[in-house]
Scaffold this motif. Sequence first.
Motif, PDB file in Angstrom:
ATOM      1  N   GLU A  16       0.854  -1.186   0.000  1.00 45.63           N
ATOM      2  CA  GLU A  16       0.000   0.000   0.000  1.00 45.63           C
ATOM      3  C   GLU A  16       0.893   1.241   0.000  1.00 45.63           C
ATOM      4  O   GLU A  16       1.927   1.276   0.674  1.00 45.63           O
ATOM      5  N   ILE A  17       0.489   2.244  -0.765  1.00 44.80           N
ATOM      6  CA  ILE A  17       1.334   3.434  -0.901  1.00 44.80           C
ATOM      7  C   ILE A  17       1.568   4.112   0.441  1.00 44.80           C
ATOM      8  O   ILE A  17       2.701   4.521   0.763  1.00 44.80           O
ATOM      9  N   VAL A  18       0.517   4.224   1.256  1.00 49.35           N
ATOM     10  CA  VAL A  18       0.676   4.846   2.577  1.00 49.35           C
ATOM     11  C   VAL A  18       1.669   4.048   3.413  1.00 49.35           C
ATOM     12  O   VAL A  18       2.451   4.620   4.189  1.00 49.35           O
ATOM     13  N   GLN A  19       1.680   2.743   3.245  1.00 51.36           N
ATOM     14  CA  GLN A  19       2.628   1.909   3.973  1.00 51.36           C
ATOM     15  C   GLN A  19       4.052   2.171   3.503  1.00 51.36           C
ATOM     16  O   GLN A  19       5.000   2.144   4.308  1.00 51.36           O
ATOM     17  N   ILE A  20       4.213   2.422   2.194  1.00 51.84           N
ATOM     18  CA  ILE A  20       5.544   2.767   1.660  1.00 51.84           C
ATOM     19  C   ILE A  20       6.043   4.055   2.301  1.00 51.84           C
ATOM     20  O   ILE A  20       7.203   4.159   2.715  1.00 51.84           O
ATOM     21  N   TYR A  21       5.153   5.051   2.408  1.00 49.16           N
ATOM     22  CA  TYR A  21       5.527   6.296   3.077  1.00 49.16           C
ATOM     23  C   TYR A  21       6.010   6.017   4.494  1.00 49.16           C
ATOM     24  O   TYR A  21       7.028   6.557   4.941  1.00 49.16           O
ATOM     25  N   LYS A  22       5.275   5.172   5.204  1.00 53.75           N
ATOM     26  CA  LYS A  22       5.603   4.878   6.604  1.00 53.75           C
ATOM     27  C   LYS A  22       6.936   4.134   6.705  1.00 53.75           C
ATOM     28  O   LYS A  22       7.773   4.454   7.572  1.00 53.75           O
ATOM     29  N   LEU A  23       7.165   3.180   5.820  1.00 57.71           N
ATOM     30  CA  LEU A  23       8.414   2.415   5.850  1.00 57.71           C
ATOM     31  C   LEU A  23       9.616   3.326   5.580  1.00 57.71           C
ATOM     32  O   LEU A  23      10.650   3.220   6.246  1.00 57.71           O
ATOM     33  N   LEU A  24       9.469   4.217   4.615  1.00 55.23           N
ATOM     34  CA  LEU A  24      10.581   5.124   4.297  1.00 55.23           C
ATOM     35  C   LEU A  24      10.781   6.159   5.406  1.00 55.23           C
ATOM     36  O   LEU A  24      11.921   6.551   5.682  1.00 55.23           O
ATOM     37  N   ALA A  25       9.696   6.608   6.024  1.00 51.77           N
ATOM     38  CA  ALA A  25       9.825   7.546   7.151  1.00 51.77           C
ATOM     39  C   ALA A  25      10.561   6.878   8.313  1.00 51.77           C
ATOM     40  O   ALA A  25      11.446   7.489   8.936  1.00 51.77           O
ATOM     41  N   ASP A  26      10.206   5.630   8.608  1.00 52.75           N
ATOM     42  CA  ASP A  26      10.907   4.900   9.666  1.00 52.75           C
ATOM     43  C   ASP A  26      12.377   4.699   9.306  1.00 52.75           C
ATOM     44  O   ASP A  26      13.258   4.764  10.178  1.00 52.75           O
ATOM     45  N   ARG A  27      12.645   4.468   8.031  1.00 55.80           N
ATOM     46  CA  ARG A  27      14.025   4.290   7.575  1.00 55.80           C
ATOM     47  C   ARG A  27      14.811   5.586   7.754  1.00 55.80           C
ATOM     48  O   ARG A  27      15.978   5.555   8.148  1.00 55.80           O
ATOM     49  N   LYS A  28      14.168   6.700   7.470  1.00 62.63           N
ATOM     50  CA  LYS A  28      14.850   7.988   7.659  1.00 62.63           C
ATOM     51  C   LYS A  28      15.195   8.194   9.127  1.00 62.63           C
ATOM     52  O   LYS A  28      16.299   8.651   9.470  1.00 62.63           O
ATOM     53  N   ASP A  29      14.271   7.866  10.027  1.00 61.20           N
ATOM     54  CA  ASP A  29      14.544   7.989  11.461  1.00 61.20           C
ATOM     55  C   ASP A  29      15.673   7.043  11.882  1.00 61.20           C
ATOM     56  O   ASP A  29      16.533   7.412  12.692  1.00 61.20           O
ATOM     57  N   ASP A  30      15.662   5.829  11.339  1.00 59.13           N
ATOM     58  CA  ASP A  30      16.709   4.856  11.654  1.00 59.13           C
ATOM     59  C   ASP A  30      18.065   5.359  11.161  1.00 59.13           C
ATOM     60  O   ASP A  30      19.084   5.263  11.857  1.00 59.13           O
ATOM     61  N   LEU A  31      18.072   5.923   9.945  1.00 58.64           N
ATOM     62  CA  LEU A  31      19.314   6.463   9.399  1.00 58.64           C
ATOM     63  C   LEU A  31      19.832   7.605  10.266  1.00 58.64           C
ATOM     64  O   LEU A  31      21.042   7.702  10.522  1.00 58.64           O
ATOM     65  N   ASP A  32      18.928   8.456  10.723  1.00 61.28           N
ATOM     66  CA  ASP A  32      19.333   9.562  11.595  1.00 61.28           C
ATOM     67  C   ASP A  32      20.016   9.035  12.854  1.00 61.28           C
ATOM     68  O   ASP A  32      21.070   9.542  13.256  1.00 61.28           O
ATOM     69  N   ARG A  33      19.434   8.009  13.469  1.00 62.41           N
ATOM     70  CA  ARG A  33      20.032   7.439  14.682  1.00 62.41           C
ATOM     71  C   ARG A  33      21.406   6.841  14.401  1.00 62.41           C
ATOM     72  O   ARG A  33      22.339   7.016  15.195  1.00 62.41           O
ATOM     73  N   ARG A  34      21.527   6.147  13.296  1.00 60.63           N
ATOM     74  CA  ARG A  34      22.815   5.534  12.949  1.00 60.63           C
ATOM     75  C   ARG A  34      23.876   6.598  12.690  1.00 60.63           C
ATOM     76  O   ARG A  34      25.021   6.470  13.109  1.00 60.63           O
ATOM     77  N   LEU A  35      23.478   7.662  11.972  1.00 62.91           N
ATOM     78  CA  LEU A  35      24.439   8.716  11.646  1.00 62.91           C
ATOM     79  C   LEU A  35      24.926   9.437  12.908  1.00 62.91           C
ATOM     80  O   LEU A  35      26.080   9.870  12.974  1.00 62.91           O
TER      81      LEU A  35
END
Length: 305
Positions: A261-280
């Motif tokens: 689902e497109i909304v789910q894609i948005y959510k997955l990428l948003a979570d990935r951005k937050d995860d990337l921020d924590r890693r960085l």
Amino acid sequence: MMSAALAWSALESTGLKARNLETLAKACALQTTRQQLISLHWIITQAANAKIDHFRRRMAEFEGKVRTHERAVGRFEGNEASWAEMALRRQRDSLKGARVNLIHAESQRAAAEAEISAGFGALERHVSVTGSGHIVSLNAWLDVLLPQRQSDSSTLIAARKAVLGLGKHSGGIAEDLLGMWIGRLAVPTRYADWLQEQQHIYHGILEWLYVTRNQVFHRGKFSNPADVLTAHAARGIVDLVLEFLGNWRAVENSGNVSGSEIVQIYKLLADRKDDLDRRLRSAASCHPLDVAQISAPNGDWWNRA
């Protein structure tokens, strides 16, 4: 305003709600890394080619001046009038100066062409491009921008040196953007801060698009001082969203995976951005980043050797 309102409607048709703007803003910020790195390669190569064109046009300009003064000298030679003798001397002096300038321009053009051509060769030995100039491996380009490591190949080291030379030749915004990305990727927290800035920018634009949509469709207001800029921003966001959704769908289809689902894609990428921020925020370098997978489904985007 109508164009911007329709752009919002296009986003809304994917299932986006006004309460989920931050989610899409995070997804857009993530995709912007990929988009800007691809754009940077294009800007550097185009600017370097433009520099060669500049020297060629300059040389052609002096060639034209030489021909002009040669014709003038031919017209005045043999004329014994005093005014003609004075004009002949002036034209001969001008011709001499034009020839000196032409020799200098030819030397500059030849040196620039040789250096830029050698730079392109060294860069393309590590960062392969298609016949139309598109990068084959985005991670290979990312490696050129990352700080040097002991394990780097001689080809990569040469490519990194070459791109710095191309940036210096290009000057202007090309050199500035190259310097900013090299500096950004050298310090993970600096890259994380930039991602956060992009998120805030997208969030602000999306909020304004929502307001614009309400003004146009519910209040019948069809103009504002910033209409053109709003429309450009709106279309840019729609293009960006279609870009990462299209890539996501293409990867799913190639693996015969049922579509998310497109909304789910948005959510997955948003979570990935937050995860990337924590890693960085805790990483020693940006070398683990896999920018080719940064917005792909099930991408292993932080385990590159």
